[in-house]
Every structure is written in C-alpha cells, then in structure tokens.
Motif scaffolding. Structure first.
Motif, short mmCIF file in Angstrom:
data_model
loop_
_atom_site.label_atom_id
_atom_site.label_comp_id
_atom_site.label_asym_id
_atom_site.label_seq_id
_atom_site.Cartn_x
_atom_site.Cartn_y
_atom_site.Cartn_z
N ARG A 133 -20.76 -1.02 9.16
CA ARG A 133 -20.36 -1.87 8.04
C ARG A 133 -20.45 -1.13 6.72
O ARG A 133 -19.59 -1.26 5.84
N GLU A 134 -21.52 -0.35 6.57
CA GLU A 134 -21.68 0.39 5.31
C GLU A 134 -20.56 1.40 5.14
O GLU A 134 -20.07 1.60 4.02
N THR A 135 -20.15 2.04 6.23
CA THR A 135 -19.08 3.02 6.13
C THR A 135 -17.76 2.35 5.75
O THR A 135 -17.02 2.85 4.90
N LEU A 136 -17.47 1.20 6.38
CA LEU A 136 -16.27 0.45 6.01
C LEU A 136 -16.33 0.04 4.54
O LEU A 136 -15.33 0.13 3.81
N ALA A 137 -17.51 -0.42 4.11
CA ALA A 137 -17.67 -0.85 2.72
C ALA A 137 -17.43 0.33 1.78
O ALA A 137 -16.74 0.18 0.76
N ALA A 138 -17.96 1.50 2.13
CA ALA A 138 -17.78 2.67 1.28
C ALA A 138 -16.30 2.99 1.13
O ALA A 138 -15.81 3.23 0.02
N ALA A 139 -15.57 2.97 2.26
CA ALA A 139 -14.14 3.28 2.21
C ALA A 139 -13.41 2.25 1.34
O ALA A 139 -12.53 2.60 0.55
N ALA A 140 -13.81 0.97 1.48
CA ALA A 140 -13.13 -0.08 0.71
C ALA A 140 -13.44 0.05 -0.78
O ALA A 140 -12.57 -0.17 -1.63
N ALA A 157 -11.88 -3.68 6.24
CA ALA A 157 -10.72 -2.96 6.78
C ALA A 157 -9.45 -3.78 6.58
O ALA A 157 -9.46 -4.99 6.77
N ASP A 158 -8.35 -3.11 6.19
CA ASP A 158 -7.08 -3.81 6.02
C ASP A 158 -6.27 -3.81 7.31
O ASP A 158 -5.55 -4.74 7.59
N ARG A 159 -6.38 -2.72 8.07
CA ARG A 159 -5.66 -2.65 9.34
C ARG A 159 -6.63 -2.05 10.36
O ARG A 159 -7.32 -1.08 10.07
N VAL A 160 -6.70 -2.66 11.54
CA VAL A 160 -7.67 -2.23 12.54
C VAL A 160 -6.93 -1.79 13.80
O VAL A 160 -6.16 -2.55 14.38
N LEU A 161 -7.17 -0.54 14.22
CA LEU A 161 -6.58 -0.02 15.45
C LEU A 161 -7.70 0.08 16.48
O LEU A 161 -8.82 0.43 16.15
N VAL A 175 -7.68 1.85 6.76
CA VAL A 175 -7.32 1.76 8.18
C VAL A 175 -8.55 2.13 9.01
O VAL A 175 -9.15 3.17 8.79
N ALA A 176 -8.92 1.25 9.94
CA ALA A 176 -10.09 1.54 10.77
C ALA A 176 -9.66 1.77 12.20
O ALA A 176 -8.84 1.02 12.74
N LEU A 177 -10.19 2.83 12.82
CA LEU A 177 -9.97 3.08 14.24
C LEU A 177 -11.28 2.82 14.95
O LEU A 177 -12.29 3.48 14.68
N LEU A 178 -11.30 1.82 15.85
CA LEU A 178 -12.53 1.45 16.54
C LEU A 178 -12.46 1.90 18.00
O LEU A 178 -11.58 1.46 18.74
N PHE A 179 -13.38 2.74 18.42
CA PHE A 179 -13.48 3.11 19.83
C PHE A 179 -14.33 2.06 20.53
O PHE A 179 -15.43 1.75 20.10
N PHE A 213 0.83 -1.20 0.00
CA PHE A 213 0.00 0.00 0.00
C PHE A 213 0.86 1.26 0.00
O PHE A 213 1.90 1.31 0.64
N ARG A 214 0.39 2.23 -0.73
CA ARG A 214 1.10 3.50 -0.83
C ARG A 214 0.30 4.60 -0.12
O ARG A 214 0.84 5.48 0.50
N LEU A 215 -1.04 4.50 -0.26
CA LEU A 215 -1.91 5.52 0.32
C LEU A 215 -2.76 4.90 1.42
O LEU A 215 -2.83 3.69 1.54
N ARG A 216 -3.43 5.74 2.18
CA ARG A 216 -4.29 5.25 3.25
C ARG A 216 -5.61 5.98 3.25
O ARG A 216 -5.70 7.15 2.86
N SER A 217 -6.66 5.27 3.66
CA SER A 217 -7.97 5.87 3.83
C SER A 217 -8.44 5.48 5.23
O SER A 217 -8.34 4.32 5.62
N LEU A 218 -8.88 6.45 6.01
CA LEU A 218 -9.16 6.20 7.42
C LEU A 218 -10.67 6.12 7.67
O LEU A 218 -11.44 6.90 7.10
N VAL A 219 -11.09 5.15 8.50
CA VAL A 219 -12.48 5.04 8.92
C VAL A 219 -12.48 5.07 10.44
O VAL A 219 -11.70 4.36 11.07
N VAL A 220 -13.32 5.92 11.05
CA VAL A 220 -13.40 5.98 12.50
C VAL A 220 -14.80 5.57 12.93
O VAL A 220 -15.79 6.05 12.39
#
Ligand SMILES: Cc1cc2nc3c(=O)[nH]c(=O)nc-3n(C[C@H](O)[C@H](O)[C@H](O)COP(=O)(O)OP(=O)(O)OC[C@H]3O[C@@H](n4cnc5c(N)ncnc54)[C@H](O)[C@@H]3O)c2cc1C
Ligand SMILES: Nc1ncnc2c1ncn2[C@@H]1O[C@H](COP(=O)(O)O)[C@@H](O)[C@H]1O
Lengths: 257, 373
Positions: B76-83, B112-116, B93-97, B56-63
């Motif tokens: 799920r819909e938001t993650l799908a949209a980002a993907a 999500a490819d990477r989950v924080l 990249v997803a950040l889950l509170f 990967f070169r770029l990143r897209s963040l989902v919170v």
C-alpha cells in the motif's frame, strides 16, 4: 566435480558498524566466507576479491576470520565495480558474495549487476549450499519460515544470507598471518550518492490534502474508531468459541489444516 | 463603575452548519443548519474523491507480489508513493503477481488507476522479467516503484540491472523531483538524485491517502514461455519449533492469564505455531527470555497472532504492530488488547486451550490423511 578443481571466489566488502561507524566484518560477507571454506580443502584455494580503495585495516577483520589472502583491485575513477570484478571472475565456477554489503551501506545491487556482466544465473539469499555434478543446489531464505530449494548449472553466482552461518571465530594470529595483495590499478566509477549526517527523521511522502480542518479532525476520529472494530464473542461455551477461532483462521487462509 | 446590564451570553450548543472552512455557528433567526445535516456530512466523507480523472499522458508503474491475494502495508505504501509522485496527467499502473478480483479493488483504493494481473508461479525470474520488459516497452512508464522486500526486491534489482537503469534501493525519503535518501551506517543519509527505478523501504510514504485511484481492471497478462536457468525444486516451511519468533507466520502467545503452559505448548505444536509470551509470563519463569514479545523483547511479523491471557499493554502492542490478524482470548472484554484484536473471545484461557486441543485432536482422528500430509 571434485573439491580440488572447483574454482570458488568470494567477494568481500568491508563492513561498517551500524552505530559506531568503525570497520568490522559484515555478517553476510562472513557467512559467504564460511560457506566457501566448506567447499575447498584449505583457505589457500579460495580466490578472495575486493574492488575499491578502502583501507587495509577495514579488510583485516576478514583475515582474522580465516582468509589467507585478500586481492584488492584498487580504484581509479572511470569504471563500474561489477565490470572490474567480472574481468577477474571469467574462469571461476562459483562466485559467493554477501546479500548486502556491510552495515546496510550497500544496495544489494552488485550480485545482480555481476550476474548480468558474467551472464551467469544468480541464486539469491542462500542459507545452505551443495555442489556436485556440475551444478549448485541452494536453500533460499524466504520470509515467514519458508525455505526454497533452487538448483542451477555452474558457473553461477550465489548471494548469501546473514543467517547462513554463525559468526566465524576471530583469531588475531590469523590476522597476523594473512596478507592483503594489491593488484594493478583498475578504473572505478565514483558512486552516485553522497553522505550527509542524519540529524533528523526521514520524512515520509504525504499526500497534500484539500480537506478542511474540520474534515481532517473528523477523519482522525473516524480512523481511530475503525481500528476498534474487531469482533467480540461473548456467547457460548468454550467449545463453540474454539470453533469460532478455528473458523476465523480458516476463513482468512491463515492455517493449512 | 458598576454595570447592572445583563452580560450577553452565547449558547455554546446553538445549531451550526459545516462549510468548506469548517464549522459555522448559526445566528439566531436564520433557518439553515441542523444536527441532521451534520450526520449527512459524516456519511459523505467516507467516499474519497479520485486523484485524477484523466486523460493521462504519462504512466508510472508499480510492481507488487501479493500475499495470498492481499496487499500488505508495504504494498500500500508503495502504491501511495507512486500516486503522490504522479502528476495529474500521469496514470498509476499496477502489475500484481498472484492477485485476484479483490486485489484489483484494493489496489484501486490504495491509489492505482489501472490494475494488471499476472499469475505467480513462484521462483521464475526470467519469465517475470519478460512480462515486465514487455510492459515497460508497451507503456513506456517514466518511473517504476517496488517495495524493497522479498520477491519484489529481487525482481526490481534483476530488472534494473538487465535494462541498465539507475536504481535507488532501500529508499526512506523521496524529495519529489529532486533526490532520494536511504540510511547509511553511523547515523548518516546516503543521498542520490531521483532515479527511474525506486525500491522503497517501509514508511517511505504515508499509505493514508485523501484520494483513491480509478482502479480500472487492465486485464490479465500471460507469462511468456521463456527458459529458466535456475530450477525451482519446491518450497517447504520450517517446523515452527525451529524458527526464530521474528520469522514465524503463526504465533501462539501467552500472558499472565495462562496457567496451563503444557496445554499451550501442545496447542502450538498441533497448530504448527511458534510460542511467544508477554513480559510478565517471562519474568515469572514460565517462558524463556527469547520468547518475549514487545518493546523489550522481539518484534514479530506473523500473519496471525493468538494472544491468550494478555492484557495488551502498549509495550506489548509495540511488538505486534506488524501482525496482520490478532486474535485475543481474555476474561476481560475491556482489556486494551480488545481494541487491537480483529477477533476477541471472552473466555477462560485454560478452558479454551483445552477445547481447541480437543477439537484439533478430534479432527486429526477423523481425517488421518491430514496427519501424513
Ligand atoms: C519499560 C517497560 C518495558 C516493557 N516491555 C515489555 C515487553 O517487551 N513485552 C511485554 O509483554 N511487556 C512489557 N512490559 C510490561 C507491560 O507493561 C505489561 O506489564 C505486560 O505486558 C503485562 O503482561 P500480561 O498482559 O501478560 O499481564 P497482565 O497485565 O497481568 O494481564 C493479564 C490478562 O489476562 C487476563 N486473564 C487473567 N486470567 C485469565 C484467564 N484465566 N483466562 C483469560 N484471561 C485471563 C486478564 O484479564 C488480563 O487482561 C514493559 C514494561 C515496561 C515498564
Ligand atoms: N567493492 C566490492 N568488492 C568486492 N565485493 C563487493 C564490493 N561491493 C560489494 N561486494 C559484494 O557484493 C555484496 C553486495 O554488495 P552491495 O551490492 O554493495 O550491497 C557484498 O556483500 C559483497 O560480498
């Protein structure tokens, strides 16, 4: 802080009826107005502000709901609404605004931008409001029947939820008495968005699928089948089944007893 | 002219193989293809391929704020949209509170490819903003997506106004690379160019993806020690009896099969649940009109919906589309509600309601501490 020397401002934006598109009072803004009226001895003590170039008739519903004077900051291209409003709100203790501008047109961004501009704390989605000892205490609306108490020192911004108050009564006599005052022109930026008629449904984002037609058909069947996969309990007496039900609720953390 | 030659017939059930272009019938004499092969194909299709292998070169963040560790449909819909919006060299990249190990797997499955992970202390805008700002700096994502509801909507707006980023709210349609649309009054779309921060309304994306994300565990982020200007004085839940049905988290609902309405109301009180009803029960006068759930009644969003003696007509099911767990009690194991329900108890309502009432009463009596809690 006594009622008399607390400076309260209310921000009103004209609402648009969601279906007819005609001007009306926005539910959240009139709820903000209702909460503000309880904080001051009379409507004359409220600073009511609107920034923009809407018609006077679009603001008239608020006059009928009890505002004595709406101050309009007229719009000329060149600056943000939040900056123009912030300049008028420098020495105000409490700013009340709606959660989202009328008829869903708004983006609910203005309270946040204003909070950055004034460097004041923003208490979102208020249902109830108490002011005393230089601080404001708010009951915040959360989904699923939850309520949260928040407190912050004044000056503060509170955005008010539609459910905070029943619609204020409309009185034509008050509409006649109220006035709309136009202040000296400020510079307003044109919005970034334009409108177009929605004569079709919105298209959801759908992932392009490389599956063959046959796989897609199988997928459609499979997902229908998966939905029908609930557990069916036929055995046992009512007490055992009641226990199954309670266990299910507890296993999924759906109840807290 | 009469033709007395036999008409060549093709056996409609002759064996076949499944190839990339679909189903292929097998010509007589050929050896490939059998029914077992088809069975294997079924099993195989359940594992989805990865969207992108990287690098990967770029990143897209989902919170996202999780609901007790679970991802709801909006998440799920938001993650799908980002993907879907991500190019093959963009990592989602997803950040889950408030997430846990299960939510990491679920987020990977949802794209999500990477989950924080990060703890969710409730109302803490400044601390969450600090985490997000740090992440924004470190990962330099090209886009931030959040669902436009609840705590995510609040955090997204605070972040966009703090950073001075352009934002689109309540987005219902995204045209990749060009523009976004949201609904405006009087049957109009508000159109604006695609901004870096997207707050998505429900149904802006289809959550059924033909691929999954890598779902790597990105570790846990600590909340920094930043002062809050707003004090959180705690959360309480309203008594269910005072709540509008649309707001309730737990609903006990009665249909035509419930005769003992007193017992049902008592059960609702003991469980702290709101009371709903089907149209037939309302028309009968057993419940008030504002308790009706369904197409001509209310649409509810409860986490748990208990349907007693409700057959599950489509008009009723429409009202409970958003409910996470549906539990049905019905004498008829073939009623349509059984298809929708996650748990069905085949039993007489009256008997089950009184059994539940007795169980709860017995538990209260055994643990009097619970009563005061
Ligand atoms: C235009 C239109 C709009 C409508 N809108 C709505 C709406 O908004 N909401 C709505 O609810 N309906 C609506 N309806 C009506 C809907 O089609 C159904 O008629 C209705 O939902 C059925 O209600 P029910 O399941 O309670 O009753 P029934 O269909 O009579 O089902 C009763 C169920 O209870 C079970 N049962 C019976 N006795 C017992 C027992 N002792 N113990 C356990 N189970 C038992 C039966 O097996 C059966 O499955 C609408 C209909 C139309 C045409
Ligand atoms: N031009 C404006 N002038 C005064 N108040 C406004 C204006 N726009 C929005 N507001 C207030 O800010 C709230 C949220 O607006 P919005 O961010 O446009 O959804 C509204 O409910 C109003 O109270």
């Amino acid at each position: 802080m006594s009622k008399q020397n607390l400076k309260v401002a209310v921000l009103l934006a004209p609402g648009t009826h969601p279906v007819s598109g005609r001007p009306c009072a926005a539910a959240a803004d009139s709820a903000a107005l209702a909460l503000a009226m309880k904080l001051v001895p009379s409507p004359q003590h409220l600073l009511v502000l609107y920034a923009g170039d809407a018609d006077d008739s679009a603001l008239a519903p608020y006059l009928a709901q009890g505002v004595s004077c709406v101050n309009v900051l007229p719009a000329v291209a060149g600056a943000d609404v939040s900056r123009v409003l912030a300049r008028q709100l420098q020495d105000v203790d409490l700013v009340l605004c709606g959660r989202r501008a009328g008829g869903g047109q708004g983006s609910a961004m203005l309270p946040y931008l204003l909070a950055e501009e004034l460097e004041a704390p923003l208490l979102p989605d208020a249902l109830q409001l108490k002011v005393g000892n230089g601080q404001v205490e708010v009951e915040q609306y959360l989904p699923k029947g939850q309520r949260r108490q928040l407190a912050a020192a004044l000056p503060a911004i509170v955005s008010v939820h539609e459910r905070a108050s029943a619609p204020l009564p409309y009185a034509h006599a008050r509409l006649q008495q109220g006035q709309i005052r136009h202040l000296s022109p400020a510079n307003l930026a044109p919005g970034v968005c334009h409108l177009e008629p929605a004569n079709r449904r919105a298209r959801p984002l759908v992932a392009a699928s490389k599956a063959s037609g046959h796989e897609r058909m199988l997928g459609a069947i499979a997902s229908d089948g998966a939905k029908a996969g609930g557990v069916v309990v036929k055995q046992g007496d009512p007490v055992e089944k009641a226990q199954v039900l309670l266990d299910y609720l507890r296993d999924h953390h759906l109840v807290d007893f | 002219m009469f033709n007395d030659r036999a008409i060549p017939r093709i056996d409609p059930r002759r064996p076949y193989v499944i190839g990339p272009s679909g189903l292929k019938r097998i010509v007589l004499g050929e050896e490939v293809g059998s029914r077992e092969l088809q069975q294997n194909a079924h099993g195989h299709s359940s594992v989805k391929p990865q969207r992108s292998q990287g690098p990967f070169r770029l990143r897209s963040l989902v919170v996202l704020h999780t609901d007790r560790g679970a991802l709801d449909e909006a998440a799920r819909e938001t993650l799908a949209a980002a993907a879907i919006l991500a190019s093959p060299d963009t990592e989602v990249v997803a950040l889950l509170f408030g997430g846990n190990a299960d939510s990491v797997a679920a987020a990977g499955e949802a794209g999500a490819d990477r989950v924080l992970l990060c703890a969710d202390p409730g109302f803490a805008p400044q601390r969450k903003l600090a985490v997000l700002a740090e992440l924004w700096q470190r990962e330099a994502p090209s886009r931030l997506c959040l669902p436009d509801r609840g705590a995510d909507a609040d955090l997204g707006r605070r972040f966009a106004s703090r950073q001075g980023l352009a934002v689109a709210c309540d987005v219902i349609e995204v045209v990749p690379g060009r523009e976004v649309r949201s609904l405006a009054p009087a049957g109009q779309f508000a159109v604006q160019p695609l901004p870096p921060v997207l707050l998505l309304a429900r149904k802006a994306a289809d959550a059924r993806l033909p691929f999954r994300g890598q779902g790597n565990d990105g570790g846990v982020l600590a909340l920094p020690d930043v002062g809050e200007r707003i004090r959180d004085l705690g959360t309480r839940s309203c008594p269910a009896s005072q709540l509008a049905l649309e707001e309730a988290d737990l609903i006990v609902s009665a249909g035509n099969g419930v005769q003992d309405t007193g017992g049902l109301r008592q059960l609702a009180e003991r469980m702290g649940a709101a009371v709903g009803a089907s149209r037939v029960a309302v028309d009968d006068g057993r419940f008030a009109r504002e308790q009706q759930v369904g197409a001509t009644g209310k649409t509810v969003q409860a986490s748990a919906y208990l349907a007693f003696g409700i057959s599950g007509a489509v008009q009723h099911l429409q009202g409970i589309k958003e409910c996470r767990h549906v539990i049905a009690v019905n004498l008829d194991a073939a009623a349509p509600i059984v298809k929708r329900a996650d748990l069905t108890l085949v039993e007489d309502c009256q008997a089950l309601i009184s059994a539940l009432n007795q169980l709860l009463a017995a538990e209260r009596a055994a643990n009097p501490v619970l009563e005061t809690a």
